[in-house]
Motif scaffolding. Structure first.
Motif, PDB file in Angstrom:
ATOM      1  N   GLY A 101      84.007  24.108  74.369  1.00 33.79           N
ATOM      2  CA  GLY A 101      84.963  23.208  75.348  1.00 33.79           C
ATOM      3  C   GLY A 101      85.467  22.163  74.246  1.00 33.79           C
ATOM      4  O   GLY A 101      86.033  22.385  73.191  1.00 33.79           O
ATOM      5  N   PRO A 102      84.947  20.751  74.507  1.00 35.16           N
ATOM      6  CA  PRO A 102      85.660  19.597  73.644  1.00 35.16           C
ATOM      7  C   PRO A 102      84.811  19.788  72.225  1.00 35.16           C
ATOM      8  O   PRO A 102      83.793  20.305  72.059  1.00 35.16           O
ATOM      9  N   ALA A 103      85.654  19.613  71.234  1.00 37.09           N
ATOM     10  CA  ALA A 103      85.358  19.276  69.812  1.00 37.09           C
ATOM     11  C   ALA A 103      85.502  18.071  69.103  1.00 37.09           C
ATOM     12  O   ALA A 103      86.603  17.637  69.664  1.00 37.09           O
ATOM     13  N   GLY A 104      84.912  17.633  68.252  1.00 35.62           N
ATOM     14  CA  GLY A 104      85.403  16.427  67.525  1.00 35.62           C
ATOM     15  C   GLY A 104      85.865  16.936  66.210  1.00 35.62           C
ATOM     16  O   GLY A 104      85.482  17.737  65.520  1.00 35.62           O
ATOM     17  N   LEU A 105      87.110  16.016  65.619  1.00 33.82           N
ATOM     18  CA  LEU A 105      87.445  16.216  64.308  1.00 33.82           C
ATOM     19  C   LEU A 105      87.075  14.950  63.712  1.00 33.82           C
ATOM     20  O   LEU A 105      87.201  13.802  63.928  1.00 33.82           O
ATOM     21  N   GLY A 106      86.602  15.396  62.414  1.00 40.16           N
ATOM     22  CA  GLY A 106      86.091  14.413  61.512  1.00 40.16           C
ATOM     23  C   GLY A 106      86.882  14.435  60.187  1.00 40.16           C
ATOM     24  O   GLY A 106      87.185  15.350  59.689  1.00 40.16           O
ATOM     25  N   ILE A 107      87.464  13.225  59.786  1.00 44.73           N
ATOM     26  CA  ILE A 107      88.368  13.134  58.442  1.00 44.73           C
ATOM     27  C   ILE A 107      87.611  12.162  57.337  1.00 44.73           C
ATOM     28  O   ILE A 107      87.397  11.280  57.760  1.00 44.73           O
TER      29      ILE A 107
END
Length: 412
Positions: free
Chosen positions: A81-87
């Motif tokens: 489902g939801p996922a996080g993007l890290g930069i």
């Protein structure tokens, strides 16, 4: 809803979801009711909403404590489902990571390219390209990016998602939302210092609610302070700037405008310089020397390299002892370049802690290397996005239509 009021349903959804997330062996609806104090009908209704919203799944019969009647159904977080993007943007590399709701790494890309000499616009365009690639990978994996977070090597204004000062990048008052890909539901990016986010990648220590200092060596030196499992940012969010603690007020000038800062003795460029590895005197003429080259020379027993690493470890260890005398932490985690250089730097660090930390005779801090390499800040950044979903699932549920579901189950 008036400002300052609390939505009870939203608070209960968050409470139920956190109990699912914190139950490594699964938990039933009845278990949620017992641990939260909610009645079984309410707990079951909350779980149904979380299931229909794609945050929780049923995984079979619950193997917990026996009880009368049929066994309950085990619950777990969904990983689709939801996922996080890290930069993470740093001086000599950029990294992006995607993690799912369980905190598992689903995508990683580290681009090791020097950013020195590039304009701010060129760096931002590079970050945006990497972020778009991460979004495409998430889409292909059936994940929905629900937000993003950016790690930078400097002082940040988290409230306004601005980089106040990143001296080694030459950034001042930069709005990081310029770098984000489209399609994250208009959600402003989260923002923090790269060492803070790297500290949040240490999931094993966080689960134990440990108190530790994560030290990230790069061109500069930063640290993340974790107290009882919670990141300490300070009154303005400026905590952890260990690289700008003064070692010698009459020492060499630093990019921050002061003199004799720790990073001028234990940062990447300082160590390379002390080892005699400048661009024109490195192992490969005309090629900018790297930490990998430095480690190769150390393994070969190069005296100048070993001396430089020992000296940097001594100065870093002396500074860490002062920090621990103030904070009384149980662990020191070596990240960034210190992870790769730990075989040579950790021994002098530990010797300094043994003699300079006041509590060493009774409880010496554990010195360990970080779990992740250069992707650690991006990993922690992505997990901070997921943390926001776990603490405020209502926002996700409001943005996504509820799928049709079976009638509510009994309060098991």
């Amino acid at each position: 809803m008036q400002t300052g009021t609390v939505n009870p349903r939203a608070a209960h959804l968050s409470l139920a979801l956190r109990h699912v997330a914190d139950s490594a062996d699964g938990i039933s609806r009845a278990g949620i009711a017992a641990r939260t104090g909610l009645n079984r009908s309410t707990a079951s209704s909350l779980i149904d909403e979380l299931i229909n919203g794609g945050l929780v799944k049923e995984t079979g019969s619950y193997k917990g404590a026996p009880r009368a009647g049929r066994p309950g159904t085990a619950l777990a977080l969904r990983d689709d489902g939801p996922a996080g993007l890290g930069i993470d943007v740093n001086v000599d590399y950029t990294a992006v990571c995607v993690v799912d709701l369980t905190g598992a790494l689903r995508y990683k890309h580290v681009l090791a390219e020097d950013q020195r000499g590039l304009s701010t616009r060129e760096i931002l365009d590079r970050i945006a390209r990497l972020a778009r690639g991460a979004q495409q990978a998430a889409d292909a994996d059936g994940l929905t990016l629900c937000g993003s977070a950016v790690a930078v090597p400097g002082i940040v204004d988290r409230a306004h998602t601005k980089v106040t000062l990143a001296p080694n990048l030459g950034w001042r008052d930069l709005d990081v939302n310029e770098v984000l890909p489209a399609g994250l539901h208009g959600t402003p990016a989260l923002l923090d210092n790269e060492a803070n986010y790297a500290a949040l990648s240490e999931s094993a220590l966080l689960r134990r609610r440990a108190s530790y200092l994560f030290v990230s060596g790069q061109i500069g030196v930063g640290s993340g302070i974790v107290l009882d499992g919670a990141l300490y940012r300070g009154a303005h969010g400026w905590s952890g700037e260990i690289g700008h603690l003064p070692v010698d007020r009459d020492g060499p000038p630093c990019s921050c405008g002061r003199r004799g800062c720790l990073e001028r003795y234990a940062g990447q460029e300082a160590i390379l310089r002390a080892a005699g590895m400048t661009e024109n005197a490195g192992t490969t003429f005309g090629v900018r020397p790297t930490v990998a080259m430095l480690a190769d020379r150390a393994r070969d027993g190069c005296p100048a390299t070993l001396q430089a690493l020992t000296r940097a470890g001594q100065i870093l260890g002396y500074t860490l002892a002062a920090c621990l005398n103030l904070l009384d932490l149980t662990h020191v985690v070596l990240g960034g370049i210190y992870r790769e250089l730990a075989p040579w730097m950790a021994p002098p660090i530990e010797r300094e802690l043994a003699t300079q930390f006041l509590g060493a005779a009774w409880s010496r801090p554990t010195v360990q290397v970080s779990t992740y390499g250069p992707e650690a800040p991006a990993m922690g950044a992505a997990r901070s996005v997921i943390h926001d979903v776990l603490t405020n699932p209502s926002r996700w549920l409001n943005l996504h239509p509820v799928r049709p579901s079976a009638p509510p189950r009994s309060g098991r």
